[in-house]
Design a protein around this motif. Structure first.
Motif, short mmCIF file in Angstrom:
data_model
loop_
_atom_site.label_atom_id
_atom_site.label_comp_id
_atom_site.label_asym_id
_atom_site.label_seq_id
_atom_site.Cartn_x
_atom_site.Cartn_y
_atom_site.Cartn_z
N PRO A 63 21.86 -9.68 -3.38
CA PRO A 63 22.00 -10.12 -4.85
C PRO A 63 20.57 -10.52 -5.51
CG PRO A 63 23.14 -11.73 -3.72
CD PRO A 63 22.58 -10.56 -2.69
N GLY A 64 20.54 -10.52 -6.89
CA GLY A 64 19.43 -11.20 -7.96
C GLY A 64 18.41 -10.20 -7.83
N VAL A 65 16.95 -10.64 -8.38
CA VAL A 65 16.13 -9.85 -8.62
C VAL A 65 14.95 -10.13 -7.83
CG1 VAL A 65 14.29 -9.46 -10.33
CG2 VAL A 65 16.59 -9.79 -11.06
N GLU A 66 14.03 -9.30 -7.15
CA GLU A 66 12.90 -9.56 -6.19
C GLU A 66 11.67 -9.43 -6.87
OE1 GLU A 66 11.47 -8.77 -1.67
OE2 GLU A 66 13.72 -8.38 -2.22
N ASP A 123 20.01 -5.41 -5.51
CA ASP A 123 21.27 -4.78 -5.06
C ASP A 123 20.95 -3.17 -4.73
OD1 ASP A 123 20.98 -4.20 -7.81
OD2 ASP A 123 23.01 -4.44 -8.37
N ILE A 124 19.86 -2.68 -5.19
CA ILE A 124 19.30 -1.31 -4.75
C ILE A 124 18.64 -1.30 -3.52
CG2 ILE A 124 18.16 0.65 -5.80
CD1 ILE A 124 18.73 -0.39 -8.64
N PRO A 125 19.08 -0.59 -2.77
CA PRO A 125 18.20 -0.29 -1.48
C PRO A 125 16.79 -0.25 -1.53
CG PRO A 125 20.22 1.21 -1.48
CD PRO A 125 19.83 0.69 -2.76
N HIS A 126 15.96 -1.16 -0.69
CA HIS A 126 14.56 -1.31 -0.83
C HIS A 126 13.92 -1.50 0.14
CE1 HIS A 126 16.30 -5.17 -2.06
NE2 HIS A 126 15.14 -5.73 -1.34
N GLY A 127 12.63 -1.34 0.61
CA GLY A 127 12.32 -1.99 1.92
C GLY A 127 10.93 -1.23 1.97
N PRO A 128 10.00 -1.34 3.09
CA PRO A 128 8.68 -0.66 3.26
C PRO A 128 9.02 0.80 3.95
CG PRO A 128 8.86 -3.07 4.32
CD PRO A 128 10.16 -2.64 4.11
N GLU A 129 8.23 1.53 3.13
CA GLU A 129 8.23 3.04 3.48
C GLU A 129 7.11 3.31 4.46
OE1 GLU A 129 9.98 6.82 2.90
OE2 GLU A 129 10.69 4.90 2.23
N GLU A 188 9.40 -20.04 9.80
CA GLU A 188 9.72 -18.56 10.15
C GLU A 188 11.32 -18.24 10.10
OE1 GLU A 188 8.09 -15.52 13.23
OE2 GLU A 188 7.03 -17.51 12.97
N VAL A 189 11.57 -17.29 9.63
CA VAL A 189 12.93 -16.61 9.65
C VAL A 189 13.11 -15.28 9.97
CG1 VAL A 189 13.66 -18.42 7.89
CG2 VAL A 189 12.85 -16.23 7.09
N VAL A 190 14.12 -15.06 10.63
CA VAL A 190 14.36 -13.71 10.91
C VAL A 190 15.07 -12.96 9.93
CG1 VAL A 190 15.12 -12.22 12.78
CG2 VAL A 190 13.96 -14.21 13.47
N ARG A 191 14.92 -11.96 9.37
CA ARG A 191 15.61 -11.10 8.46
C ARG A 191 16.23 -9.98 9.17
NH1 ARG A 191 14.36 -11.42 2.65
NH2 ARG A 191 16.18 -10.03 2.72
N ARG A 192 17.47 -9.56 8.78
CA ARG A 192 18.03 -8.42 9.49
C ARG A 192 17.04 -7.37 9.65
NH1 ARG A 192 19.70 -4.24 7.11
NH2 ARG A 192 19.68 -4.92 5.15
N PHE A 244 16.83 -3.07 2.60
CA PHE A 244 17.57 -4.39 2.40
C PHE A 244 18.26 -3.93 0.93
CE2 PHE A 244 13.58 -5.57 4.53
CZ PHE A 244 14.17 -6.21 5.72
N GLU A 245 19.49 -4.90 0.86
CA GLU A 245 20.02 -4.94 -0.14
C GLU A 245 20.62 -6.55 -0.47
OE1 GLU A 245 23.22 -2.12 -1.39
OE2 GLU A 245 22.45 -0.91 0.39
#
Length: 187
Positions: free
Chosen positions: A125-128, A159-165, A80-84, A122-123
């Motif tokens: 590097p890479g592709v999600e 690298d483009i801002p993304h996340g749950p809306e 289990e990890v905590v993301r910002r 979130f932003e």
């Protein structure tokens, strides 16, 4: 090679004595061959292959094969990890751990069960790549939003801002894999 001979002999239900009778090899010698305690000639290996009903190349199928290097993370055992920006109602389980000097990808199993939470963007590097397993979510990438339901997949630049809306149907569970470009190889 000895292990292969033993496995084939046992697979065919043959005893050491039966193989020895078919090949004219002593029991002691066959035992030493199976236990990798002696080297043997190609002629002897050809006799063994024939007695076992396989080609000579079958005896060499595992010869000089690299060791496996797979990583298994059993169900429920991902770290289990905590993301910002993540708080209550969010869990991220990392499903594979870096084992080299370069991080190539990160696979996460993400669960959300709290509709009142504000979501960070979130932003990285890479592709999600996201694959929906359960629930419904509206997911933002840049200026666009996407309705994701079980079985849907979404791939985008990290690298483009993304996340749950917006969480639409709880609980929400999805697989998110972040792929990082391999660093250039210097020549």
């Amino acid at each position: 090679m000895g292990n292969t001979i033993r496995e084939l002999r046992q697979k065919h239900g043959l005893t050491i004595a039966e193989v020895c009778d078919r090949t004219n090899i002593s029991r002691g010698m066959l035992s030493k061959i199976e236990n990798a305690q002696t080297a043997t000639s190609l002629d002897t290996l050809a006799k063994l292959a024939s007695a076992l009903g396989v080609s000579l190349s079958t005896l060499f199928r595992n010869y000089n094969m690299p060791e496996g290097d797979a990583q298994l993370v059993k169900s429920g055992e991902g770290m289990e990890v905590v993301r910002r920006g993540t708080k209550r109602g969010h869990t991220y389980h990392l499903l594979a751990y870096d084992r080299g000097s370069t991080k190539l990808f990160e696979p996460f199993l993400i669960a959300m069960d709290d509709a009142s939470e504000a979501f960070p963007t979130f932003e990285h590097p890479g592709v999600e790549f996201i694959y929906m397993l359960q629930g419904k979510i509206e997911y933002r990438h840049g200026q666009s939003t996407y309705l994701l339901e079980p079985g849907d997949a979404l791939t985008f630049r990290g690298d483009i801002p993304h996340g749950p809306e917006k969480l639409i149907e709880l609980p929400i569970v999805f697989l998110a894999i972040i792929y990082y470009a391999a660093p250039p190889v210097e020549s």
